[in-house]
Motif scaffolding. Sequence first.
Motif, PDB file in Angstrom:
ATOM      1  N   MET A 255     -18.899 -11.937  95.000  1.00  0.00           N
ATOM      2  CA  MET A 255     -18.200 -10.648  95.050  1.00  0.00           C
ATOM      3  C   MET A 255     -16.724 -10.841  95.380  1.00  0.00           C
ATOM      4  SD  MET A 255     -21.079  -8.288  96.939  1.00  0.00           S
ATOM      5  CE  MET A 255     -20.252  -6.745  96.571  1.00  0.00           C
ATOM      6  N   PHE A 256     -16.426 -11.801  96.247  1.00  0.00           N
ATOM      7  CA  PHE A 256     -15.027 -12.062  96.557  1.00  0.00           C
ATOM      8  C   PHE A 256     -14.288 -12.635  95.346  1.00  0.00           C
ATOM      9  CE2 PHE A 256     -11.895 -15.321  97.710  1.00  0.00           C
ATOM     10  CZ  PHE A 256     -10.936 -14.518  98.308  1.00  0.00           C
ATOM     11  N   ILE A 257     -14.893 -13.594  94.672  1.00  0.00           N
ATOM     12  CA  ILE A 257     -14.226 -14.252  93.545  1.00  0.00           C
ATOM     13  C   ILE A 257     -13.950 -13.260  92.419  1.00  0.00           C
ATOM     14  CG2 ILE A 257     -14.589 -15.943  91.709  1.00  0.00           C
ATOM     15  CD1 ILE A 257     -13.748 -17.179  94.337  1.00  0.00           C
ATOM     16  N   PHE A 258     -14.823 -12.271  92.242  1.00  0.00           N
ATOM     17  CA  PHE A 258     -14.620 -11.287  91.175  1.00  0.00           C
ATOM     18  C   PHE A 258     -13.281 -10.566  91.319  1.00  0.00           C
ATOM     19  CE2 PHE A 258     -14.938  -6.991  89.450  1.00  0.00           C
ATOM     20  CZ  PHE A 258     -15.334  -7.250  88.154  1.00  0.00           C
ATOM     21  N   GLY A 259     -12.915 -10.246  92.539  1.00  0.00           N
ATOM     22  CA  GLY A 259     -11.680  -9.487  92.739  1.00  0.00           C
ATOM     23  C   GLY A 259     -10.529 -10.276  93.321  1.00  0.00           C
ATOM     24  N   ALA A 319     -12.469 -12.377 107.408  1.00  0.00           N
ATOM     25  CA  ALA A 319     -11.365 -12.705 106.507  1.00  0.00           C
ATOM     26  C   ALA A 319     -11.538 -12.026 105.155  1.00  0.00           C
ATOM     27  CB  ALA A 319     -11.269 -14.222 106.340  1.00  0.00           C
ATOM     28  N   VAL A 320     -12.769 -11.969 104.655  1.00  0.00           N
ATOM     29  CA  VAL A 320     -13.031 -11.329 103.358  1.00  0.00           C
ATOM     30  C   VAL A 320     -12.760  -9.826 103.436  1.00  0.00           C
ATOM     31  CG1 VAL A 320     -14.816 -10.828 101.641  1.00  0.00           C
ATOM     32  CG2 VAL A 320     -14.678 -13.101 102.657  1.00  0.00           C
ATOM     33  N   VAL A 321     -13.218  -9.173 104.496  1.00  0.00           N
ATOM     34  CA  VAL A 321     -12.972  -7.731 104.666  1.00  0.00           C
ATOM     35  C   VAL A 321     -11.472  -7.460 104.792  1.00  0.00           C
ATOM     36  CG1 VAL A 321     -13.340  -5.762 106.188  1.00  0.00           C
ATOM     37  CG2 VAL A 321     -15.237  -7.307 105.676  1.00  0.00           C
ATOM     38  N   PHE A 322     -10.763  -8.299 105.517  1.00  0.00           N
ATOM     39  CA  PHE A 322      -9.314  -8.159 105.675  1.00  0.00           C
ATOM     40  C   PHE A 322      -8.609  -8.254 104.324  1.00  0.00           C
ATOM     41  CE2 PHE A 322      -5.337 -10.291 107.677  1.00  0.00           C
ATOM     42  CZ  PHE A 322      -4.637  -9.098 107.556  1.00  0.00           C
ATOM     43  N   ASN A 323      -9.031  -9.198 103.489  1.00  0.00           N
ATOM     44  CA  ASN A 323      -8.433  -9.362 102.167  1.00  0.00           C
ATOM     45  C   ASN A 323      -8.665  -8.134 101.289  1.00  0.00           C
ATOM     46  OD1 ASN A 323      -8.921 -10.555  99.119  1.00  0.00           O
ATOM     47  ND2 ASN A 323      -7.236 -11.580 100.175  1.00  0.00           N
ATOM     48  N   GLY A 324      -9.890  -7.617 101.287  1.00  0.00           N
ATOM     49  CA  GLY A 324     -10.191  -6.438 100.481  1.00  0.00           C
ATOM     50  C   GLY A 324      -9.426  -5.211 100.933  1.00  0.00           C
ATOM     51  N   THR A 325      -9.245  -5.063 102.247  1.00  0.00           N
ATOM     52  CA  THR A 325      -8.501  -3.917 102.772  1.00  0.00           C
ATOM     53  C   THR A 325      -7.045  -3.938 102.319  1.00  0.00           C
ATOM     54  OG1 THR A 325      -9.969  -3.913 104.712  1.00  0.00           O
ATOM     55  CG2 THR A 325      -7.908  -2.674 104.878  1.00  0.00           C
ATOM     56  N   SER A 411     -12.275  -2.743  96.629  1.00  0.00           N
ATOM     57  CA  SER A 411     -13.596  -2.201  96.976  1.00  0.00           C
ATOM     58  C   SER A 411     -14.692  -3.249  96.815  1.00  0.00           C
ATOM     59  CB  SER A 411     -13.894  -0.980  96.105  1.00  0.00           C
ATOM     60  OG  SER A 411     -13.873  -1.322  94.732  1.00  0.00           O
ATOM     61  N   VAL A 412     -14.629  -4.062  95.763  1.00  0.00           N
ATOM     62  CA  VAL A 412     -15.649  -5.090  95.554  1.00  0.00           C
ATOM     63  C   VAL A 412     -15.580  -6.148  96.649  1.00  0.00           C
ATOM     64  CG1 VAL A 412     -16.423  -6.926  94.002  1.00  0.00           C
ATOM     65  CG2 VAL A 412     -15.762  -4.718  93.064  1.00  0.00           C
ATOM     66  N   ILE A 413     -14.359  -6.586  96.993  1.00  0.00           N
ATOM     67  CA  ILE A 413     -14.207  -7.625  98.015  1.00  0.00           C
ATOM     68  C   ILE A 413     -14.637  -7.107  99.382  1.00  0.00           C
ATOM     69  CG2 ILE A 413     -12.509  -9.005  99.252  1.00  0.00           C
ATOM     70  CD1 ILE A 413     -10.963  -9.282  96.642  1.00  0.00           C
ATOM     71  N   THR A 414     -14.246  -5.883  99.730  1.00  0.00           N
ATOM     72  CA  THR A 414     -14.630  -5.320 101.033  1.00  0.00           C
ATOM     73  C   THR A 414     -16.142  -5.185 101.144  1.00  0.00           C
ATOM     74  OG1 THR A 414     -12.540  -4.107 101.103  1.00  0.00           O
ATOM     75  CG2 THR A 414     -14.275  -3.397 102.613  1.00  0.00           C
ATOM     76  N   THR A 415     -16.773  -4.747 100.074  1.00  0.00           N
ATOM     77  CA  THR A 415     -18.243  -4.649 100.078  1.00  0.00           C
ATOM     78  C   THR A 415     -18.876  -6.017 100.296  1.00  0.00           C
ATOM     79  OG1 THR A 415     -18.116  -2.767  98.559  1.00  0.00           O
ATOM     80  CG2 THR A 415     -20.242  -3.883  98.757  1.00  0.00           C
ATOM     81  N   GLY A 416     -18.333  -7.036  99.639  1.00  0.00           N
ATOM     82  CA  GLY A 416     -18.859  -8.381  99.830  1.00  0.00           C
ATOM     83  C   GLY A 416     -18.700  -8.876 101.253  1.00  0.00           C
ATOM     84  N   GLY A 417     -17.572  -8.566 101.892  1.00  0.00           N
ATOM     85  CA  GLY A 417     -17.369  -8.982 103.273  1.00  0.00           C
ATOM     86  C   GLY A 417     -18.310  -8.296 104.243  1.00  0.00           C
TER      87      GLY A 417
END
Length: 485
Positions: A255-259, A319-325, A411-417
């Motif tokens: 999910m992170f790599i997608f976005g 870190a993943v949630v921070f990136n998506g935000t 949204s995709v990255i935050t969901t993954g985190g």
Amino acid sequence: MSPAPADELGYKPLDGGWGWVVVVGAHISIGFAYSTPKVLSIFFKDIQEDLGTSFSEIALISSIMLAAMYAGGPVSSVLVKRYGSRPIVMLGGLFCGVSMVTASFGNSIIYLYLCIGIIGGFGLSLNLNASLTIISKYFLVKRPLANGLAMAGSPVFLCFVAPLNQYLLVKFGWRGSLLILGGLMLNCCVAGALMRPVVAPSKPSACTLPKKVEEQPSSCNTKPKWSWMKNAKKFLDLSLFRDRGFVIYLIGSVMFIFGAYAPIVFLSAYAVSQGVEEYSAAYLLSIMGFVDMFVRPGTGLVANSKWIRPRIQYFFSFAVVFNGTCHLLCPLMKSYALLVAYAVFFGVSFGMVFALIFECLMDLMGSQRFPSAVGLVTIIECFPMLLGPPAAGFLVDISHEYKYLFLMCGSVITTGGVFLFIMNVYNYHMLKKEKTAKDREQNHGAPEDQVEMKRSPEAEMELTEPEAENGAQRGPCPEDAEKPN
């Protein structure tokens, strides 16, 4: 989770010495591997005008390159295990240099897909996998720091190559720029030459010699055999899907790599659409890379601390949630000053994620299973890598606005985190529960074994006494029977 013990490796890693020189080589090869697909976006506008392509078609160049880099992971794992990291990194550098030089003569987008995307991406996969593998052989205790320093190659090269590409584009056009970039990428061959194989001490015997840790062990009393099917099963180990922690990590990282890469590919174009001058727009990538440059080794130091190391999976989730935000807030950034602020926070979050992404996999799998795990992860991640930037470009084509691609990626990255955090809590709870049940079973089994051990002499006595009585009832022995009365 604690690092894998040295017994699992079969030797004690150096955790220093020549290993730091190897980190320098990995810094260079990983720097080219991750920065090249990003800095190529500076040429996209000119290529688009020259070849008459759409946003989604031009974004597919970076997507194919990244997908080939990830899909080549299992092949790279097999080659590294067979020949070691040094020749594979040198071969990857040769592929990268040739791909850029040949692409400079291209007249169609399909030709660029083949040269830059497939050939160049496969060369980058050889560089990336071999560099990560040899670091895991040289380091154990200091591995998070070594990984952070090696992965810092991406922002360092991004910081310097992005403005260099803009300068080359103005002076020589996109064709001349690719030609020069291809010459620069041949430096990966020099980086590979620094990766001296680890020689593990072995017990002296008549037929064994000190073996290279990276190479496949051989037997001196059997004929050499090479079974591609066995190696394919070994390095594409589907049994990893039975590991709960691996599956959780895989879903979150996909999910992170997608976005992850679409905001980088379109950041300069988004800034230009907001009225920013082209050179200033290119410097946004440099700002991101400059911040990322210091964040990665800093994250490695933090992750190596006694407080974070056992909780590194939670740190990765944050870190993943921070990136998506950061991506979700990007459409609010209209002025150049706000875009610079976005680039700074983007660099911090991006650096944190990529300083931890492979260290978390090593933490879950250990050094012995890591080559198989990273090969399987990269080949699966090539699909979201291939779909992410074109999907973002498609949103730009149909909406003629860039904000929707940032909202989609964020949204995709935050969901993954969030998924990673929740499922890691569940995974650690289940691991603790399973360990408690196993210990209870062992504790219950121990008294029964002791009782059996205590009763066994009595049982032997009970068996021997009837045998003695039966022996007495059977009468005299044969020798006595021969004696006369």
